[in-house]
Design an enzyme around this catalytic site. Structure first.
Site, PDB file in Angstrom:
ATOM      1  N   ASN A 111       0.821  -1.215   0.000  1.00 21.41           N
ATOM      2  CA  ASN A 111       0.000   0.000   0.000  1.00 21.41           C
ATOM      3  C   ASN A 111       0.857   1.270   0.000  1.00 21.41           C
ATOM      4  OD1 ASN A 111      -2.026  -1.841   0.072  1.00 21.41           O
ATOM      5  ND2 ASN A 111      -2.642  -1.446   2.195  1.00 21.41           N
ATOM      6  N   HIS A 157     -18.164  36.494 -29.109  1.00 19.58           N
ATOM      7  CA  HIS A 157     -19.378  35.854 -29.659  1.00 19.58           C
ATOM      8  C   HIS A 157     -19.144  35.342 -31.077  1.00 19.58           C
ATOM      9  CE1 HIS A 157     -21.649  37.873 -26.364  1.00 19.58           C
ATOM     10  NE2 HIS A 157     -20.794  38.853 -26.628  1.00 19.58           N
ATOM     11  N   SER A 278      -8.081  13.078 -48.405  1.00 19.29           N
ATOM     12  CA  SER A 278      -9.300  12.276 -48.442  1.00 19.29           C
ATOM     13  C   SER A 278      -9.135  11.164 -49.465  1.00 19.29           C
ATOM     14  CB  SER A 278     -10.482  13.174 -48.824  1.00 19.29           C
ATOM     15  OG  SER A 278     -11.511  12.408 -49.418  1.00 19.29           O
ATOM     16  N   LYS A 284      -8.839  17.523 -51.113  1.00 19.04           N
ATOM     17  CA  LYS A 284      -8.883  17.807 -49.674  1.00 19.04           C
ATOM     18  C   LYS A 284      -7.499  17.800 -49.003  1.00 19.04           C
ATOM     19  CE  LYS A 284     -12.049  18.323 -47.418  1.00 19.04           C
ATOM     20  NZ  LYS A 284     -12.941  17.335 -46.800  1.00 19.04           N
ATOM     21  N   ASN A 286      -6.840  18.050 -45.055  1.00 18.01           N
ATOM     22  CA  ASN A 286      -7.584  18.145 -43.796  1.00 18.01           C
ATOM     23  C   ASN A 286      -6.662  18.343 -42.590  1.00 18.01           C
ATOM     24  OD1 ASN A 286     -10.027  17.660 -45.172  1.00 18.01           O
ATOM     25  ND2 ASN A 286      -9.709  15.445 -45.039  1.00 18.01           N
ATOM     26  N   GLU A 291      -7.761  18.309 -35.377  1.00 23.22           N
ATOM     27  CA  GLU A 291      -9.033  17.664 -35.024  1.00 23.22           C
ATOM     28  C   GLU A 291      -8.845  16.605 -33.950  1.00 23.22           C
ATOM     29  OE1 GLU A 291     -11.595  16.989 -38.785  1.00 23.22           O
ATOM     30  OE2 GLU A 291      -9.532  17.197 -39.456  1.00 23.22           O
ATOM     31  N   TYR A 318      -6.583   1.770   2.512  1.00 18.88           N
ATOM     32  CA  TYR A 318      -6.466   1.240   1.145  1.00 18.88           C
ATOM     33  C   TYR A 318      -7.658   0.370   0.778  1.00 18.88           C
ATOM     34  CZ  TYR A 318      -4.837  -1.242  -2.975  1.00 18.88           C
ATOM     35  OH  TYR A 318      -4.746  -1.754  -4.251  1.00 18.88           O
ATOM     36  N   GLN A 323      -6.442   0.522  -7.385  1.00 15.55           N
ATOM     37  CA  GLN A 323      -5.634   0.013  -8.500  1.00 15.55           C
ATOM     38  C   GLN A 323      -6.124   0.580  -9.836  1.00 15.55           C
ATOM     39  OE1 GLN A 323      -4.170  -4.148  -8.452  1.00 15.55           O
ATOM     40  NE2 GLN A 323      -5.539  -4.461 -10.185  1.00 15.55           N
TER      41      GLN A 323
HETATM   42  N1  ARG Z   1      -1.613  -3.436  -7.452  1.00 17.06           N
HETATM   43  C1  ARG Z   1      -2.090  -2.763  -6.304  1.00 17.06           C
HETATM   44  C2  ARG Z   1      -2.541  -1.345  -6.637  1.00 17.06           C
HETATM   45  O1  ARG Z   1      -2.226  -0.886  -7.694  1.00 17.06           O
HETATM   46  C3  ARG Z   1      -0.998  -2.682  -5.290  1.00 17.06           C
HETATM   47  C4  ARG Z   1      -1.478  -2.633  -3.878  1.00 17.06           C
HETATM   48  C5  ARG Z   1      -2.093  -3.888  -3.495  1.00 17.06           C
HETATM   49  N2  ARG Z   1      -2.353  -3.949  -2.105  1.00 17.06           N
HETATM   50  C6  ARG Z   1      -3.086  -4.929  -1.605  1.00 17.06           C
HETATM   51  N3  ARG Z   1      -3.271  -4.898  -0.349  1.00 17.06           N
HETATM   52  N4  ARG Z   1      -3.654  -5.819  -2.363  1.00 17.06           N
HETATM   53  O2  ARG Z   1      -3.212  -0.680  -5.878  1.00 17.06           O
END
Ligand code: ARG
Length: 462
Positions: A111, A157, A278, A284, A286, A291, A318, A323
């Site tokens: 984490n 405008h 085109s 053309k 473009n 774009e 967490y 993820q």
């Molecule tokens: N791959 C996970 C992410 O991107 C990493 C952390 C995972 N942590 C866990 N306790 N499973 O967040």
């Protein structure tokens, strides 16, 4: 389950479909260099506080360096059973150096590890975007001297309003990108905080030294609250927002230049190397790059929205949802960087259609407002002057002529005190020359701004 770093408590192997669903290595592998940098700093700190011996630390460093080379030389094997880039690198390390490798994750969780990797990655990404913005500003400033004598109609405008110097336009875009750069710098301050050491959510009972890791990774400070670290992706959302606003600025500019390159406007031509043709209409040419810069903005806005919705309703700390922060952020970054890298040469290479612009500058009564200001200068109250000029424009419009084509009698009728000096202030060129205020399109003001910009851009190139 011996394969999994967390497999101890499990009796049964993970369903293959779950492995496929939960893996992130297919997209988080791009964090590999940041992950390895973070791990080396972590190992060095563990050594410093006595949790690793000197020899162990050296083995870890060497192993990680070799793994980095393997990844860079495309010799590394990725397999989704190992979930993410963090597990891959740790597993590869253990395979190389054995039990010593099993010590790397001491006092650390995925984490705080993933948060650290993301911060290191975002910090680099911020710097890349900043450099690309600077290059784009340089392209605009680089046109200013050569385009100095070109007067363009300014619009509000989408109707012709007042004349402005072409470099005044170019520097207006520079200002927007300058604010984007300020936002990046501000975002970077909050990114540049060390997460590592928060561990899973509560910190660790091991005697780690977070200040030491912060110094090694060049973070400005250490995050104060481990629970916050574990849950926090504000810095991801912030960067995605800055990218979204840059994409908006690119998109509005692209829209303007798409219009400007139509037959109807015919103000400029993008370089031919930046256009495509085109398959059915042979004539053309473009403006596809413009774009697509406009079009890709949609995805960048979608990514920001996805991130905002992602973190909504996540309790501390967490959650695996987090993820999902990577793909939108990586995509916004890739998209905006590519757009900026094409915008700069496009700006530098576009060709102003000077004759076509000049030929139609008399249309739209661009000089009406400065003429009104001339009347104010002669002591006529603004509201009265506004109405007088409105009536004169009305008369000229009905005859299909310019203000400068009306006979002096018409001016005298409007106000008996007027004389032939009215003709001295009519016409787009004179309207521009008459400007005085700070920040206006007055030639001396614009000249000074160009010099300021040259100075600013050369200073922050160093
Ligand atoms: N791959 C996970 C992410 O991107 C990493 C952390 C995972 N942590 C866990 N306790 N499973 O967040």
């Amino acid at each position: 389950m011996a394969e999994k770093a967390w497999g101890g408590v499990f009796d049964e192997a993970t369903d293959r479909r779950v492995e496929q669903f939960t893996e992130s290595v297919s997209f988080d592998r791009r964090l590999y260099a940041h992950d390895i940098r973070g791990s080396i700093a972590h190992a060095q700190m563990l050594c410093k506080v006595g949790l690793l011996s000197q020899g162990e630390c050296q083995q870890i460093e060497q192993g990680l360096t070799d793994i980095q080379r393997e990844i860079e030389e495309d010799r590394f094997q990725f397999r989704i059973e190992l979930e993410d880039i963090h597990m891959h690198i740790e597993r590869a390390l253990i395979e190389r150096i054995g039990d010593v490798g099993r010590k790397l994750h001491t006092g650390r969780s995925r984490n705080d590890q993933v948060s650290t990797d993301m911060r290191l990655w975002v910090r680099d990404a911020v710097d890349q975007i900043d450099g690309a913005l600077r290059d784009l500003q340089t392209a605009f400033v680089g046109r200013c001297d050569a385009d100095f004598d070109v007067i363009l109609p300014g619009y509000t405008h989408m109707q012709r309003a007042q004349p402005v110097l072409a470099p005044h336009y170019w520097l207006a875009y520079c200002e927007k990108y300058e604010r984007d750069r300020q936002r990046l710098a501000d975002c970077r301050r909050r990114v540049n905080v060390l997460s590592l050491g928060a561990a899973a959510l509560a910190g660790t009972s091991l005697p780690i030294d977070r200040e030491d890791v912060a110094r090694r990774l060049e973070f400005e400070s250490v995050a104060r609250n481990s629970l916050d670290v574990s849950s926090d992706r504000d810095f991801v959302v912030e960067f995605a927002f800055v990218l979204a606003l840059i994409a908006e600025h690119l998109s509005t500019w692209a829209e303007e230049w798409i219009l400007w390159s139509t037959t109807e406007f015919n103000f400029l031509r993008p370089p031919q190397t930046f256009c495509t043709g085109s398959s059915i209409m042979p004539q053309k040419v473009n403006p596809d790059v413009l774009e697509l810069i406009r079009g890709k903005c949609a995805r960048v806005l979608g990514n920001l929205n996805a991130l905002l919705v992602l973190i909504k309703g996540l309790p501390l700390a967490y959650n695996r949802d987090l993820q999902e922060d990577k793909q939108p952020l990586f995509d916004s970054y890739d998209t905006v960087l590519a757009s900026l890298q094409l915008a700069a040469p496009l700006v530098a290479g576009a060709e102003l259609q000077r004759q076509a612009i000049a030929d139609r500058l008399d249309r739209g009564y661009l000089d009406a407002t400065t003429f009104m200001e001339y009347l104010i200068g002669r002591g006529i109250p603004q509201r009265t002057a506004h109405s007088l000029v409105g009536q004169l424009v009305n008369k000229a419009m009905k005859q299909g002529v310019r203000l400068a084509d009306l006979p002096l009698d018409d001016y005298r009728q409007a106000d008996a005190s007027l004389d032939e000096t009215v003709y001295d202030v009519l016409g787009a060129e004179r309207a521009v020359a008459a400007m005085k205020s700070y920040g206006s399109t007055a030639p001396d003001q614009v000249r000074r701004q160009i010099e300021d910009w040259k100075e600013r851009l050369s200073v922050n190139r160093q």
